[in-house]
Design a protein around this motif. Structure first.
Motif, PDB file in Angstrom:
ATOM      1  N   LEU A  17      -9.834   5.155  -2.196  1.00 42.42           N
ATOM      2  CA  LEU A  17     -10.061   6.472  -2.784  1.00 42.42           C
ATOM      3  C   LEU A  17     -10.796   6.258  -4.107  1.00 42.42           C
ATOM      4  N   ARG A  46     -12.304  15.375  -6.986  1.00 41.07           N
ATOM      5  CA  ARG A  46     -11.446  15.559  -8.161  1.00 41.07           C
ATOM      6  C   ARG A  46     -12.213  15.396  -9.460  1.00 41.07           C
ATOM      7  N   LYS A 130      -4.930  12.174   8.673  1.00 40.02           N
ATOM      8  CA  LYS A 130      -4.366  11.558   7.477  1.00 40.02           C
ATOM      9  C   LYS A 130      -2.894  11.978   7.393  1.00 40.02           C
ATOM     10  N   PHE A 132      -0.271  12.623   4.518  1.00 39.58           N
ATOM     11  CA  PHE A 132      -0.223  12.750   3.051  1.00 39.58           C
ATOM     12  C   PHE A 132       0.764  13.822   2.637  1.00 39.58           C
ATOM     13  N   THR A 158      -1.677   7.988   3.082  1.00 41.79           N
ATOM     14  CA  THR A 158      -2.134   7.885   1.696  1.00 41.79           C
ATOM     15  C   THR A 158      -1.122   8.604   0.821  1.00 41.79           C
ATOM     16  N   GLY A 159      -1.109   8.218  -0.442  1.00 44.52           N
ATOM     17  CA  GLY A 159      -0.166   8.825  -1.377  1.00 44.52           C
ATOM     18  C   GLY A 159       1.015   7.891  -1.552  1.00 44.52           C
ATOM     19  N   GLY A 160       0.907   7.030  -2.552  1.00 45.62           N
ATOM     20  CA  GLY A 160       1.975   6.064  -2.806  1.00 45.62           C
ATOM     21  C   GLY A 160       1.848   4.771  -2.011  1.00 45.62           C
ATOM     22  N   VAL A 161       0.750   4.617  -1.295  1.00 46.69           N
ATOM     23  CA  VAL A 161       0.510   3.347  -0.595  1.00 46.69           C
ATOM     24  C   VAL A 161      -0.021   2.359  -1.628  1.00 46.69           C
ATOM     25  N   GLY A 180      -5.903   5.117  -0.223  1.00 48.43           N
ATOM     26  CA  GLY A 180      -5.355   5.431  -1.532  1.00 48.43           C
ATOM     27  C   GLY A 180      -6.169   4.820  -2.646  1.00 48.43           C
ATOM     28  N   SER A 181      -5.660   4.994  -3.838  1.00 47.64           N
ATOM     29  CA  SER A 181      -6.394   4.537  -5.019  1.00 47.64           C
ATOM     30  C   SER A 181      -6.137   3.064  -5.335  1.00 47.64           C
TER      31      SER A 181
HETATM   32  C1  3PG Z   1      -4.865  11.014  -1.692  1.00 43.08           C
HETATM   33  O1  3PG Z   1      -5.469  12.041  -1.969  1.00 43.08           O
HETATM   34  O2  3PG Z   1      -5.072  10.394  -0.651  1.00 43.08           O
HETATM   35  C2  3PG Z   1      -3.794  10.538  -2.613  1.00 43.08           C
HETATM   36  O3  3PG Z   1      -3.750  11.309  -3.757  1.00 43.08           O
HETATM   37  C3  3PG Z   1      -3.890   9.095  -2.953  1.00 43.08           C
HETATM   38  O4  3PG Z   1      -2.713   8.773  -3.602  1.00 43.08           O
HETATM   39  P1  3PG Z   1      -2.522   7.419  -4.391  1.00 43.08           P
HETATM   40  O5  3PG Z   1      -3.260   7.583  -5.687  1.00 43.08           O
HETATM   41  O6  3PG Z   1      -1.046   7.284  -4.562  1.00 43.08           O
HETATM   42  O7  3PG Z   1      -3.118   6.305  -3.591  1.00 43.08           O
END
Ligand code: 3PG
Length: 210
Positions: A17, A46, A130, A132, A158-161, A180-181
């Motif tokens: 990401l 974003r 996805k 999420f 994604t999200g906390g990975v 993810g980021s």
């Molecule tokens: C996304 O939009 O996929 C998430 O916000 C990514 O989350 P992360 O920053 O925890 O990877």
């Protein structure tokens, strides 16, 4: 087209990401992804640099496959495809965007979190979505449970990975890639430490590589 992009993401196993904080970082950041063996960027809406950043990457780092992320509107979806994105990722199951993408053969990974969302994708003949926000919505445990009624569906959690839980996620049979980021650590991005970004990508690849 979905037949091309989605299996490619599956082959890479990780989708970084990217939220651009300036236009200047677009090219070196994309080069770092390529150097790190993860030549794909989900560039998110974003920041105000999403569209221009994708155009720059498409022109100057053509080896990096672009996907637009955090797509909330149909206008954003259309603009990102015009800017060089090969597919779309939405945080929610936004029907207007999903149906436009399906009608126009634009690969899309809509956000799903609960069975109702997954079923909307399933009913449309989609098999890749996805998941999420993965960790907050039960993570590995929820993905295992979804595999019962939705055995044909493949997820991009994604999200906390992170590098810490990546192996657990990619080990699931219904996870085709993780996102993810984490492949673009914010501290490294802030100071333009592109070597550190490339290393984070290599670390991620080492985990997801079969
Ligand atoms: C996304 O939009 O996929 C998430 O916000 C990514 O989350 P992360 O920053 O925890 O990877």
């Amino acid at each position: 087209k979905s037949e091309e992009l989605l299996p490619y993401l599956e082959q890479l196993g990780v989708v970084p990401l990217v939220t651009l904080h300036s236009l200047d970082e677009a090219v070196p950041l994309a080069q770092a992804l390529e150097e790190g063996g993860v030549p794909v960027a989900e560039v998110t809406f974003r920041s105000p640099f999403c569209i221009e950043g994708m155009k720059k990457i498409a022109a100057e780092v053509p080896g990096v496959t672009l996907v637009a992320g955090t797509v909330h509107t149909l206008d954003q979806a259309k603009a990102s495809i015009d800017a060089g994105a090969k597919g779309l990722v939405t945080p929610a199951f936004t029907e207007e965007i999903v149906d436009w993408a399906l009608e126009n053969n634009v690969p899309i990974l809509p956000g799903t979190a609960v069975p109702s969302d997954v079923d909307k994708a399933y009913q449309r003949g989609m098999r890749y979505v996805k998941f999420f926000p993965a960790e907050a919505y039960g993570g590995v445990k929820t993905l295992k449970a979804l595999n019962g009624p939705f055995a044909e569906m493949k997820f991009l959690p994604t999200g906390g990975v992170s590098l810490k839980n990546a192996a657990e996620y990619i080990g699931l049979k219904n996870v085709f890639a993780i996102g993810g980021s984490f492949p673009v650590p914010s501290a490294a991005q802030k100071v333009g430490d592109w070597a550190a970004v490339a290393q984070a990508c290599k670390d991620a690849r080492a985990i997801v590589e079969p």
